[in-house]
Design an enzyme around this catalytic site. Structure first.
Site, PDB file in Angstrom:
ATOM      1  N   HIS A 154       0.837  -1.206   0.000  1.00  0.00           N
ATOM      2  CA  HIS A 154       0.000   0.000   0.000  1.00  0.00           C
ATOM      3  C   HIS A 154       0.867   1.248   0.000  1.00  0.00           C
ATOM      4  CE1 HIS A 154      -4.058  -1.801   1.495  1.00  0.00           C
ATOM      5  NE2 HIS A 154      -3.428  -2.594   0.648  1.00  0.00           N
ATOM      6  N   TYR A 182      -8.999   5.160   7.842  1.00  0.00           N
ATOM      7  CA  TYR A 182      -9.095   5.528   9.250  1.00  0.00           C
ATOM      8  C   TYR A 182     -10.176   6.597   9.331  1.00  0.00           C
ATOM      9  CZ  TYR A 182      -4.639   3.168  10.306  1.00  0.00           C
ATOM     10  OH  TYR A 182      -3.646   2.233  10.482  1.00  0.00           O
ATOM     11  N   PRO A 200      -3.314   0.140  19.097  1.00  0.00           N
ATOM     12  CA  PRO A 200      -3.067  -0.324  17.727  1.00  0.00           C
ATOM     13  C   PRO A 200      -3.249   0.716  16.615  1.00  0.00           C
ATOM     14  CG  PRO A 200      -5.118  -1.227  18.561  1.00  0.00           C
ATOM     15  CD  PRO A 200      -4.471  -0.525  19.706  1.00  0.00           C
ATOM     16  N   LYS A 231       1.840  -0.266  15.124  1.00  0.00           N
ATOM     17  CA  LYS A 231       3.260  -0.348  15.439  1.00  0.00           C
ATOM     18  C   LYS A 231       3.695  -1.571  16.238  1.00  0.00           C
ATOM     19  CE  LYS A 231       4.914   3.148  13.354  1.00  0.00           C
ATOM     20  NZ  LYS A 231       4.534   2.560  12.072  1.00  0.00           N
ATOM     21  N   TYR A 267       4.348   6.403  10.037  1.00  0.00           N
ATOM     22  CA  TYR A 267       3.511   5.249   9.701  1.00  0.00           C
ATOM     23  C   TYR A 267       4.316   4.173   8.973  1.00  0.00           C
ATOM     24  CZ  TYR A 267      -0.799   2.754   8.653  1.00  0.00           C
ATOM     25  OH  TYR A 267      -1.779   1.801   8.593  1.00  0.00           O
TER      26      TYR A 267
HETATM   27  P1  FAD Z   1       2.882 -11.921  21.366  1.00  0.00           P
HETATM   28  O1  FAD Z   1       2.434 -11.987  19.968  1.00  0.00           O
HETATM   29  O2  FAD Z   1       1.891 -11.587  22.419  1.00  0.00           O
HETATM   30  O3  FAD Z   1       3.548 -13.317  21.695  1.00  0.00           O
HETATM   31  C1  FAD Z   1       3.834 -13.732  23.002  1.00  0.00           C
HETATM   32  C2  FAD Z   1       3.778 -15.238  23.058  1.00  0.00           C
HETATM   33  O4  FAD Z   1       4.154 -15.676  24.357  1.00  0.00           O
HETATM   34  C3  FAD Z   1       2.378 -15.768  22.817  1.00  0.00           C
HETATM   35  O5  FAD Z   1       2.412 -16.794  21.857  1.00  0.00           O
HETATM   36  C4  FAD Z   1       1.926 -16.267  24.179  1.00  0.00           C
HETATM   37  O6  FAD Z   1       1.033 -17.361  24.082  1.00  0.00           O
HETATM   38  C5  FAD Z   1       3.241 -16.669  24.797  1.00  0.00           C
HETATM   39  N1  FAD Z   1       3.252 -16.624  26.260  1.00  0.00           N
HETATM   40  C6  FAD Z   1       2.682 -15.718  27.088  1.00  0.00           C
HETATM   41  N2  FAD Z   1       2.941 -16.004  28.371  1.00  0.00           N
HETATM   42  C7  FAD Z   1       3.693 -17.110  28.365  1.00  0.00           C
HETATM   43  C8  FAD Z   1       4.276 -17.899  29.388  1.00  0.00           C
HETATM   44  N3  FAD Z   1       4.133 -17.576  30.688  1.00  0.00           N
HETATM   45  N4  FAD Z   1       4.984 -19.005  29.032  1.00  0.00           N
HETATM   46  C9  FAD Z   1       5.142 -19.326  27.720  1.00  0.00           C
HETATM   47  N5  FAD Z   1       4.608 -18.621  26.708  1.00  0.00           N
HETATM   48  C10 FAD Z   1       3.900 -17.526  27.033  1.00  0.00           C
HETATM   49  N6  FAD Z   1      -1.178  -4.663  16.845  1.00  0.00           N
HETATM   50  C11 FAD Z   1      -1.540  -4.009  15.761  1.00  0.00           C
HETATM   51  O7  FAD Z   1      -0.710  -3.300  15.182  1.00  0.00           O
HETATM   52  N7  FAD Z   1      -2.844  -4.113  15.291  1.00  0.00           N
HETATM   53  C12 FAD Z   1      -3.776  -4.898  15.913  1.00  0.00           C
HETATM   54  O8  FAD Z   1      -4.887  -5.001  15.473  1.00  0.00           O
HETATM   55  C13 FAD Z   1      -3.412  -5.586  17.059  1.00  0.00           C
HETATM   56  N8  FAD Z   1      -4.310  -6.357  17.713  1.00  0.00           N
HETATM   57  C14 FAD Z   1      -3.918  -7.002  18.866  1.00  0.00           C
HETATM   58  C15 FAD Z   1      -4.849  -7.776  19.581  1.00  0.00           C
HETATM   59  C16 FAD Z   1      -4.487  -8.412  20.785  1.00  0.00           C
HETATM   60  C17 FAD Z   1      -5.515  -9.225  21.547  1.00  0.00           C
HETATM   61  C18 FAD Z   1      -3.157  -8.257  21.261  1.00  0.00           C
HETATM   62  C19 FAD Z   1      -2.734  -8.929  22.565  1.00  0.00           C
HETATM   63  C20 FAD Z   1      -2.232  -7.506  20.525  1.00  0.00           C
HETATM   64  C21 FAD Z   1      -2.590  -6.866  19.336  1.00  0.00           C
HETATM   65  N9  FAD Z   1      -1.687  -6.092  18.584  1.00  0.00           N
HETATM   66  C22 FAD Z   1      -2.073  -5.437  17.495  1.00  0.00           C
HETATM   67  C23 FAD Z   1      -0.303  -5.967  18.932  1.00  0.00           C
HETATM   68  C24 FAD Z   1       0.586  -6.965  18.169  1.00  0.00           C
HETATM   69  O9  FAD Z   1      -0.176  -8.086  17.799  1.00  0.00           O
HETATM   70  C25 FAD Z   1       1.713  -7.303  19.104  1.00  0.00           C
HETATM   71  O10 FAD Z   1       2.497  -6.124  19.246  1.00  0.00           O
HETATM   72  C26 FAD Z   1       2.589  -8.463  18.668  1.00  0.00           C
HETATM   73  O11 FAD Z   1       1.856  -9.657  18.782  1.00  0.00           O
HETATM   74  C27 FAD Z   1       3.842  -8.532  19.527  1.00  0.00           C
HETATM   75  O12 FAD Z   1       4.503  -9.745  19.324  1.00  0.00           O
HETATM   76  P2  FAD Z   1       5.236 -10.475  20.534  1.00  0.00           P
HETATM   77  O13 FAD Z   1       5.888 -11.656  19.936  1.00  0.00           O
HETATM   78  O14 FAD Z   1       6.053  -9.492  21.280  1.00  0.00           O
HETATM   79  O15 FAD Z   1       4.079 -10.872  21.539  1.00  0.00           O
HETATM   80  C1  DHB Z   2      -4.650  -3.249  11.073  1.00  0.00           C
HETATM   81  C2  DHB Z   2      -4.446  -3.052  12.410  1.00  0.00           C
HETATM   82  C3  DHB Z   2      -4.099  -1.822  12.882  1.00  0.00           C
HETATM   83  O1  DHB Z   2      -3.885  -1.645  14.194  1.00  0.00           O
HETATM   84  C4  DHB Z   2      -3.976  -0.744  12.025  1.00  0.00           C
HETATM   85  O2  DHB Z   2      -3.656   0.479  12.519  1.00  0.00           O
HETATM   86  C5  DHB Z   2      -4.180  -0.936  10.684  1.00  0.00           C
HETATM   87  C6  DHB Z   2      -4.527  -2.191  10.202  1.00  0.00           C
HETATM   88  C7  DHB Z   2      -5.025  -4.583  10.587  1.00  0.00           C
HETATM   89  O3  DHB Z   2      -5.171  -5.489  11.409  1.00  0.00           O
HETATM   90  O4  DHB Z   2      -5.176  -4.769   9.367  1.00  0.00           O
END
Ligand code: FAD
Ligand code: DHB
Length: 390
Positions: free
Chosen positions: A72, A201, A293, A297, A385
């Site tokens: 995009h 948005y 979100p 980021k 962004y």
């Molecule tokens: P995570 O993806 O959270 O991975 C952590 C992993 O550790 C998971 O698999 C979990 O099961 C595991 N874990 C947790 N505790 C333990 C433990 N005690 N022992 C072993 N394993 C464990 N960002 C956006 O930009 N747009 C969005 O729409 C968006 N939606 C989101 C919705 C939700 C519900 C959440 C929680 C986050 C969302 N985010 C979103 C943020 C983005 O998805 C995260 O920043 C990203 O997942 C970060 O990756 P990570 O690997 O640091 O953490």
């Molecule tokens: C999506 C999620 C976001 O948080 C955003 O700012 C834009 C797009 C998505 O899940 O596609």
């Protein structure tokens, strides 16, 4: 049992770290509390910055991403009955975003790790970190009912916001910075072609709405809802009616609806722990910081942390150079705080707050008008962004 780097959590941060370390000849074990099927189905983010895509490609896990990811060159801000495009190709030439679901990234990384003999233990519980301030830290856990322990050189806490790693740092050795928002996002995935080519948005009195997508057949939407909203009070027809009310606000736009495949509610929070390291424990991704979100980021920050940590660990193993490790937290936090501000700014720009008075709404509209009419302001939004490199 021993390994070089014990990694807690198989989200994007933990999986990518394990993969990049493997490419540097460093072995790791990943401990994940959920099943493989669960983490591969968990629908979350979808916007990959230019630098995130480059990292995945350079790491050899960008093949499907290059084929299926949607590039995009801009986003739309919709308010006051008009649409306004933030044109990346003009404002930040050569940089774009790619729309590709987080769970697809996770699938690609799991497949790559398992194909090269990587050690990922799914469905472990009772994970506990011990002796993190010694040269022999270890991770204790239970797998299939048996207690096990892995002695490591280093531990990477990649277990997300609700994980156990952050709390292993003594309370007196860490500081938390946080902000909560008085609303949440209800997210849906629907089997319907996107109604627009780019992300929308939308700001309005009824609340914020976001139109995103995953593929030519699947769309993703988010609605600002109350902080205490429950999915039971959001049946499918109410969701579509609200999306239409918030998005069908410009001439000629109509929203196509389809079967809803998945629904969730995400709390909105900003959070940073400083420092992101203690002894031989290094935190990466959501374990160390959360953003609302709106700026897309979270996932990108997790990838950026992992790039820094991989470089630091590779220098230590190759040459005994500990400087990257010593600087890990400070290096990451520069980018983290830029993303914190951008995410906070996008959130407060695009969401009406119940506590707003008429004056506050006028300020919001003035700021929106400024962003879409000043090239300097639009460039600032665009460069954050697509990913600001400090
Ligand atoms: P995570 O993806 O959270 O991975 C952590 C992993 O550790 C998971 O698999 C979990 O099961 C595991 N874990 C947790 N505790 C333990 C433990 N005690 N022992 C072993 N394993 C464990 N960002 C956006 O930009 N747009 C969005 O729409 C968006 N939606 C989101 C919705 C939700 C519900 C959440 C929680 C986050 C969302 N985010 C979103 C943020 C983005 O998805 C995260 O920043 C990203 O997942 C970060 O990756 P990570 O690997 O640091 O953490
Ligand atoms: C999506 C999620 C976001 O948080 C955003 O700012 C834009 C797009 C998505 O899940 O596609």
């Amino acid at each position: 049992m021993r390994t070089q780097v014990g990694i807690v959590g198989a989200g994007p941060a933990g999986l990518l770290l394990s993969h990049l370390l493997h490419r540097e000849g460093i072995e790791s074990v990943v401990l994940e509390m959920r099943s493989r099927a669960y983490i591969e189905k968990r629908v979350r983010a979808g916007v990959l910055e230019h630098g995130t895509v480059e990292t995945l490609r350079a790491a050899g896990v960008g093949e499907r991403l290059s084929r299926e990811g949607l590039i995009h060159q801009g986003i739309e801000l919709r308010f006051g009955g008009r649409r306004h495009r933030i044109a990346f190709e003009e404002l930040v030439p050569g940089r774009a975003i790619t729309v590709y679901g987080q769970q697809e990234v996770v699938k690609d990384l799991v497949a790559a790790r398992l194909a090269s003999g990587g050690d990922i233990r799914f469905e472990v519980d009772d994970v506990a970190l011990t002796a993190i301030d010694s040269e022999r830290p270890s991770v204790k856990f239970r797998a299939a009912g048996e207690r096990e322990s892995i002695e490591c050189d280093f531990i990477a806490g990649c277990d997300g916001f609700h994980g156990v790693s952050r709390d292993a740092i003594p309370a007196g050795a860490r500081t938390h910075f946080e902000r909560e928002y008085p609303f949440a996002w209800l997210g849906i995935l629907a089997r319907v072609a996107p109604s627009a080519d780019e992300l929308i948005y939308a700001y309005g009195d009824r609340g914020f709405a976001l139109h995103s997508m995953r593929s030519p057949e699947v769309s993703r939407f988010y609605l600002q809802v109350g902080a205490d909203a429950q999915l039971e009070s959001w049946p499918d027809d109410r969701i579509w009616a609200e999306l239409r009310a918030r998005l069908e606000t410009v001439p000629g736009f109509s929203l196509a609806a389809g079967p809803i495949l998945e629904k969730n509610i995400t709390a909105m929070r900003s959070f940073v722990v400083e420092p992101m390291q203690f002894g031989r424990l290094y935190l990466a991704g959501d374990a160390a910081h959360i953003v609302p979100p709106t700026g897309a980021k979270g996932l990108n920050l997790a990838v950026a942390d992992v790039r820094v940590l991989t470089r630091a660990l590779a220098d230590w193993y190759a040459r005994g150079d500990a400087s990257g490790l010593a600087q890990y937290s400070a290096t990451c936090l520069r980018r983290v705080w830029r993303a914190q501000h951008f995410s906070y700014w996008m959130t407060t720009l695009l969401h009406p707050f119940d506590s707003d008075d008429a004056y506050a709404r006028r300020l919001q509209l003035s700021q929106l008008e400024y962003v879409v009419s000043s090239r300097a302001a639009a460039t600032s939004l665009a460069e954050n962004y697509v990913g600001w490199e400090p």
